[in-house]
Design a protein around this motif. Structure first.
Motif, short mmCIF file in Angstrom:
data_model
loop_
_atom_site.label_atom_id
_atom_site.label_comp_id
_atom_site.label_asym_id
_atom_site.label_seq_id
_atom_site.Cartn_x
_atom_site.Cartn_y
_atom_site.Cartn_z
N ARG A 66 -5.83 10.74 -11.79
CA ARG A 66 -5.01 9.13 -12.04
C ARG A 66 -4.93 9.06 -9.92
NH1 ARG A 66 -0.61 11.84 -13.20
NH2 ARG A 66 0.27 12.38 -11.42
N TYR A 67 -4.54 10.80 -9.12
CA TYR A 67 -4.75 10.76 -7.67
C TYR A 67 -6.08 9.49 -6.99
CZ TYR A 67 -1.14 13.84 -7.56
OH TYR A 67 -0.13 14.66 -8.60
N GLU A 108 -8.42 7.72 -8.52
CA GLU A 108 -8.21 5.99 -8.94
C GLU A 108 -7.41 5.39 -8.34
OE1 GLU A 108 -7.37 2.98 -12.90
OE2 GLU A 108 -6.93 5.42 -12.92
N ARG A 109 -6.28 5.54 -7.97
CA ARG A 109 -5.29 4.81 -6.74
C ARG A 109 -6.36 5.26 -5.25
NH1 ARG A 109 -0.13 5.72 -8.82
NH2 ARG A 109 -0.34 4.76 -10.91
N VAL A 110 -6.54 6.37 -4.61
CA VAL A 110 -6.91 6.78 -3.29
C VAL A 110 -8.09 6.67 -3.48
CG1 VAL A 110 -4.37 7.59 -3.00
CG2 VAL A 110 -6.21 9.08 -3.21
N ALA A 118 -1.36 8.61 -2.84
CA ALA A 118 -1.25 6.97 -4.22
C ALA A 118 -0.04 6.62 -4.88
CB ALA A 118 -1.23 8.08 -5.71
N ASP A 161 0.33 3.45 -2.53
CA ASP A 161 -0.86 2.64 -3.53
C ASP A 161 -0.40 1.82 -4.15
OD1 ASP A 161 -4.09 1.34 -3.29
OD2 ASP A 161 -3.53 1.91 -5.58
N GLU A 162 0.58 3.02 -4.95
CA GLU A 162 1.77 2.33 -5.49
C GLU A 162 2.60 1.21 -5.40
OE1 GLU A 162 2.77 1.60 -9.78
OE2 GLU A 162 1.39 2.87 -9.27
N LEU A 208 0.47 -2.10 -5.32
CA LEU A 208 0.24 -2.52 -6.39
C LEU A 208 1.14 -3.23 -6.40
CD1 LEU A 208 -1.50 -2.69 -8.24
CD2 LEU A 208 -1.24 -0.39 -9.47
#
Length: 317
Positions: free
Chosen positions: A142-143, A145-147, A199, A202-203, A206
């Motif tokens: 998960r991390y 994919e975000r960063v 992340a 980044d969220e 998003l």
């Protein structure tokens, strides 16, 4: 600021004077890559590697080259890894997931071996790479994919993590040394915290993009009688639960966002119609309200004046 220099004593130390030998070594120690030299002189590279429990730390020096984790190579992979990279000298450019980062000395980033990526190294580039298997921490995918392919800006934590790993590798611990687990557990905690903060940032970005898309969808469908939270969620390609969670983080709800957007656009329509060429009912219906009474009540609650009064006050403004 610069990171630690290459580990002086390591369990695996190699030098290469041709690209073929270097590629063979890399593909034996890392998930497979395709490589191409960009140097006009003879290609040279070196690697000092040390296994630290489930992790592997490698210090790499390389002539100018391009490194590709292609779609075909990712499809053949049977395990996932994160590659955390600290740039020690020279430059590194990483591209993954339509993101790109260029590192100079003292900077750090990561990439995910389960998805294609490309690395471009300058001549004389030197970096430290920590290879982390996915099964070390189920939060890693998960991390990543975000960063991935973004700069990890928590420099004190990243420097401390590399310093601890480098010191451990220099001590040349036996494979069953309990100190390896103790140190790497602490390093894993530091890195996970850094990834989580990155992340989270980044969220936030998003969230802003999704809310902007939601407002645009409402603005272009505001007269629709079926403009509901479910339809809005479908337009954003998220679940109803995700939509509610997204808006809750920003202090609102789908119904409130729909109403607020409709009222904002209705107010603009009134401001651009000082001569009252449109009736209040026409404006109400055009902006998705069932009748002028409901529109007037909602408008007064939001802006402190009835629509007709507000239009008169702002005529010509």
């Amino acid at each position: 600021m610069s990171y630690s220099q290459p580990i002086a004593a390591a369990q695996d130390n190699h030098r290469f004077h041709d690209l073929g030998g270097w590629q063979d070594y890399v593909n034996q120690h890392f998930p497979a890559l395709e490589m191409a030299s960009r140097t006009t002189a003879g290609f040279q590279a070196q690697a000092r590697s040390c296994a630290l429990g489930d992790y592997t730390l490698t210090h790499i020096g390389s002539a100018a080259s391009d490194v590709d984790r292609t779609p075909a190579l990712t499809r053949r992979a049977n395990a996932g890894f994160l590659k955390v990279m600290w740039q020690l000298s020279g430059q590194l450019e990483l591209n993954q997931d339509r993101r790109s980062v260029c590192l100079t000395a003292g900077r750090a980033t990561l990439c995910d071996t389960t998805r294609p990526y490309r690395i471009r190294l300058s001549d004389g580039a030197h970096l430290a790479v920590l290879l982390i298997p996915y099964d070390v921490d189920n939060r890693l995918p998960r991390y990543a994919e975000r960063v991935s392919a973004t700069e990890l800006t928590d420099m004190p934590t990243m420097q401390a993590a590399l310093g601890a790993i480098t010191a451990l590798a220099r001590s040349r611990p036996a494979p069953n040394d309990p100190g390896i687990s103790d140190v790497m557990q602490g390093v894993g905690t530091m890195l996970a915290a850094t990834f989580a903060r990155a992340a989270e940032r980044d969220e936030c970005g998003l969230d802003t993009q999704r809310i902007g898309r939601a407002e645009h969808f409402i603005a272009t469908h505001m007269a629709s009688s079926d403009l509901t939270p479910d339809r809005l969620a479908a337009a954003l390609c998220v679940s109803r639960r995700t939509l509610y969670g997204l808006l809750a983080r920003h202090g609102t709800t789908p119904a409130r966002l729909i109403t607020e957007t409709r009222l904002s656009h209705a107010r603009d329509a009134l401001a651009h119609d000082p001569g009252a060429s449109q009736s209040i009912t026409d404006i109400a219906l055009a902006h998705g309200f069932a009748d002028s009474a409901r529109f007037s009540h909602a408008f007064k609650d939001r802006f402190g004046a009835a629509p007709s009064v507000w239009r008169t006050r702002h005529a010509g403004s």
